[in-house]
Design a protein around this motif. Structure first.
Motif, PDB file in Angstrom:
ATOM      1  N   LEU A 139       0.885  -1.258   0.072  1.00 52.13           N
ATOM      2  CA  LEU A 139       0.238   0.054   0.029  1.00 52.13           C
ATOM      3  C   LEU A 139       0.978   1.353   0.001  1.00 52.13           C
ATOM      4  CD1 LEU A 139      -2.307   1.522   0.180  1.00 52.13           C
ATOM      5  CD2 LEU A 139      -2.607   1.161   2.660  1.00 52.13           C
ATOM      6  N   LEU A 140       1.745   1.338   0.818  1.00 53.72           N
ATOM      7  CA  LEU A 140       2.706   2.446   0.888  1.00 53.72           C
ATOM      8  C   LEU A 140       3.456   2.747  -0.287  1.00 53.72           C
ATOM      9  CD1 LEU A 140       3.941   2.011   4.687  1.00 53.72           C
ATOM     10  CD2 LEU A 140       2.120   3.546   3.914  1.00 53.72           C
ATOM     11  N   ASN A 141       3.943   1.577  -0.953  1.00 58.81           N
ATOM     12  CA  ASN A 141       4.716   1.624  -2.338  1.00 58.81           C
ATOM     13  C   ASN A 141       3.639   2.367  -3.230  1.00 58.81           C
ATOM     14  OD1 ASN A 141       6.964   1.293  -3.840  1.00 58.81           O
ATOM     15  ND2 ASN A 141       5.734  -0.529  -4.965  1.00 58.81           N
ATOM     16  N   ALA A 142       2.520   1.700  -3.222  1.00 53.37           N
ATOM     17  CA  ALA A 142       1.673   2.150  -4.538  1.00 53.37           C
ATOM     18  C   ALA A 142       0.964   3.784  -4.204  1.00 53.37           C
ATOM     19  CB  ALA A 142       0.376   1.310  -4.483  1.00 53.37           C
ATOM     20  N   LEU A 143       1.157   4.234  -3.040  1.00 53.47           N
ATOM     21  CA  LEU A 143       0.820   5.487  -2.743  1.00 53.47           C
ATOM     22  C   LEU A 143       1.765   6.444  -3.032  1.00 53.47           C
ATOM     23  CD1 LEU A 143      -0.928   5.183   0.767  1.00 53.47           C
ATOM     24  CD2 LEU A 143      -2.138   5.694  -1.471  1.00 53.47           C
ATOM     25  N   ASP A 144       3.147   5.868  -2.901  1.00 56.82           N
ATOM     26  CA  ASP A 144       4.388   6.837  -3.046  1.00 56.82           C
ATOM     27  C   ASP A 144       4.453   6.998  -4.537  1.00 56.82           C
ATOM     28  OD1 ASP A 144       4.914   7.169  -0.325  1.00 56.82           O
ATOM     29  OD2 ASP A 144       6.393   5.565  -0.265  1.00 56.82           O
ATOM     30  N   PHE A 145       4.077   6.180  -5.586  1.00 53.40           N
ATOM     31  CA  PHE A 145       4.435   6.340  -6.617  1.00 53.40           C
ATOM     32  C   PHE A 145       3.830   7.610  -7.442  1.00 53.40           C
ATOM     33  CE2 PHE A 145       6.056   2.078  -7.453  1.00 53.40           C
ATOM     34  CZ  PHE A 145       6.849   2.038  -8.654  1.00 53.40           C
TER      35      PHE A 145
ATOM     36  N   PRO B 118     -11.717  11.341  -1.589  1.00 51.15           N
ATOM     37  CA  PRO B 118     -11.629  10.740  -0.419  1.00 51.15           C
ATOM     38  C   PRO B 118     -11.592   9.323  -0.395  1.00 51.15           C
ATOM     39  CG  PRO B 118     -13.959  10.663  -1.481  1.00 51.15           C
ATOM     40  CD  PRO B 118     -12.824  11.346  -2.389  1.00 51.15           C
ATOM     41  N   ALA B 119     -11.170   8.762   0.785  1.00 53.04           N
ATOM     42  CA  ALA B 119     -10.476   7.386   0.823  1.00 53.04           C
ATOM     43  C   ALA B 119     -11.177   6.789   2.111  1.00 53.04           C
ATOM     44  CB  ALA B 119      -9.032   7.114   0.794  1.00 53.04           C
ATOM     45  N   GLY B 120     -11.664   5.462   2.200  1.00 53.91           N
ATOM     46  CA  GLY B 120     -11.863   4.762   3.204  1.00 53.91           C
ATOM     47  C   GLY B 120     -11.250   3.298   3.171  1.00 53.91           C
TER      48      GLY B 120
ATOM     49  N   LEU C 143      -1.860   9.246   3.548  1.00 57.22           N
ATOM     50  CA  LEU C 143      -2.872   9.775   2.598  1.00 57.22           C
ATOM     51  C   LEU C 143      -3.252  11.193   2.519  1.00 57.22           C
ATOM     52  CD1 LEU C 143      -5.771   7.004   2.775  1.00 57.22           C
ATOM     53  CD2 LEU C 143      -4.305   7.575   0.876  1.00 57.22           C
ATOM     54  N   THR C 144      -3.056  11.620   3.933  1.00 59.61           N
ATOM     55  CA  THR C 144      -3.309  13.113   4.014  1.00 59.61           C
ATOM     56  C   THR C 144      -2.253  13.930   3.550  1.00 59.61           C
ATOM     57  OG1 THR C 144      -2.339  13.398   6.167  1.00 59.61           O
ATOM     58  CG2 THR C 144      -4.701  13.076   6.218  1.00 59.61           C
ATOM     59  N   SER C 145      -1.060  13.602   3.682  1.00 55.10           N
ATOM     60  CA  SER C 145       0.251  14.244   2.871  1.00 55.10           C
ATOM     61  C   SER C 145       0.036  14.249   1.417  1.00 55.10           C
ATOM     62  CB  SER C 145       1.486  13.525   3.375  1.00 55.10           C
ATOM     63  OG  SER C 145       1.729  12.377   2.676  1.00 55.10           O
ATOM     64  N   LEU C 146      -0.774  13.348   0.795  1.00 56.05           N
ATOM     65  CA  LEU C 146      -1.002  13.557  -0.547  1.00 56.05           C
ATOM     66  C   LEU C 146      -2.256  14.138  -0.884  1.00 56.05           C
ATOM     67  CD1 LEU C 146      -0.370   9.539  -1.293  1.00 56.05           C
ATOM     68  CD2 LEU C 146       1.127  11.325  -1.835  1.00 56.05           C
ATOM     69  N   GLY C 147      -2.785  14.720   0.006  1.00 53.49           N
ATOM     70  CA  GLY C 147      -4.137  15.503  -0.330  1.00 53.49           C
ATOM     71  C   GLY C 147      -5.568  14.808  -0.538  1.00 53.49           C
ATOM     72  N   VAL C 148      -5.482  13.632   0.221  1.00 56.45           N
ATOM     73  CA  VAL C 148      -6.382  12.683   0.261  1.00 56.45           C
ATOM     74  C   VAL C 148      -7.282  12.853   1.581  1.00 56.45           C
ATOM     75  CG1 VAL C 148      -7.394  10.249   0.271  1.00 56.45           C
ATOM     76  CG2 VAL C 148      -5.417  10.718  -1.109  1.00 56.45           C
ATOM     77  N   MET C 149      -8.568  13.076   1.443  1.00 57.23           N
ATOM     78  CA  MET C 149      -9.495  13.030   2.746  1.00 57.23           C
ATOM     79  C   MET C 149      -9.848  11.621   3.063  1.00 57.23           C
ATOM     80  SD  MET C 149     -11.036  14.932   4.672  1.00 57.23           S
ATOM     81  CE  MET C 149     -11.907  14.074   6.052  1.00 57.23           C
ATOM     82  N   PRO C 150      -9.437  11.188   4.342  1.00 60.87           N
ATOM     83  CA  PRO C 150      -9.598   9.747   4.856  1.00 60.87           C
ATOM     84  C   PRO C 150     -11.001   9.995   5.670  1.00 60.87           C
ATOM     85  CG  PRO C 150      -7.339  10.597   5.562  1.00 60.87           C
ATOM     86  CD  PRO C 150      -7.939  11.847   4.849  1.00 60.87           C
ATOM     87  N   ILE C 151     -11.728   8.923   5.420  1.00 58.25           N
ATOM     88  CA  ILE C 151     -13.098   9.117   5.853  1.00 58.25           C
ATOM     89  C   ILE C 151     -12.908   8.543   7.385  1.00 58.25           C
ATOM     90  CG2 ILE C 151     -15.489   8.127   5.543  1.00 58.25           C
ATOM     91  CD1 ILE C 151     -14.512  10.413   3.663  1.00 58.25           C
TER      92      ILE C 151
END
Length: 190
Positions: free
Chosen positions: A93-99, A108-110, A131-139
């Protein structure tokens, strides 16, 4: 219609995430607020982050990154179906986000998490920070499934109950509200 991507996080052999994702996909389709797409990180098959430029620049050199960018770009909301590894989020997950960077922003993400006694919640808390550092709104609403292996039948299918189905509905309702609001933010940015 908004597009929800259900992302199966675990990539290891013998994983159970696809069974949980199948259950949640059925709940999402029945909910009706989204067009639903399932994305399996095992099939996406990203290597360990290998782009020479920062993802904010979107100067991708590798085809696997370009494909991943196109997948994430078309999503309006995400649900990560994830286990917890060592009290944290799985490396896949962390790797996929970092790409990527921009592709995630203002969406948003849940989480549908599963594991032992904690139901994967410790890993979710760690992933939310990224996620928040990527501008995603965690639900806030989510689905946590403790001792999930007790819910797998002999055929490997996942069996939910009223409480889990209710948690899934609450997550989907919140995601739909946030996805609609954030879509207008993305549209105004151009």
């Amino acid at each position: 219609m908004l597009r929800l991507q259900i992302i199966v996080v675990s990539t290891r052999p013998g994983r159970k995430g696809p069974a949980v994702a199948t259950w949640f996909e059925q709940r999402a389709r029945a909910h009706g607020a989204f067009e639903v797409e399932v994305v399996d990180l095992a099939e996406v098959a990203l290597p360990v982050f290998d782009e020479p430029e920062h993802p904010r620049l979107r100067k991708y050199q590798h085809e696997h990154t370009k494909r991943w960018s196109a997948i994430v770009e078309r999503g309006d909301a995400y649900v990560f179906v994830t286990p917890e590894y060592n009290f944290s989020a799985p490396p896949s997950l962390l790797n996929a986000l970092d790409f990527l960077y921009t592709e995630w922003a203002e969406k948003p993400a849940g989480f549908v998490s599963y594991g032992g006694v904690s139901g994967g919640l410790r890993g979710v808390q760690m992933a939310k920070q990224v996620l928040t550092s990527l501008g995603v709104m965690p639900i806030v609403a989510g689905v946590a499934i403790p001792f999930f292996a007790t819910r797998l039948g002999p055929d490997g299918a996942f069996a939910s109950d009223e409480k889990l189905d209710g948690s899934a509905a609450a997550l989907l309702t919140d995601l739909a509200r946030w996805a609609g609001a954030l879509a207008s933010m993305r549209a105004s940015r151009g």
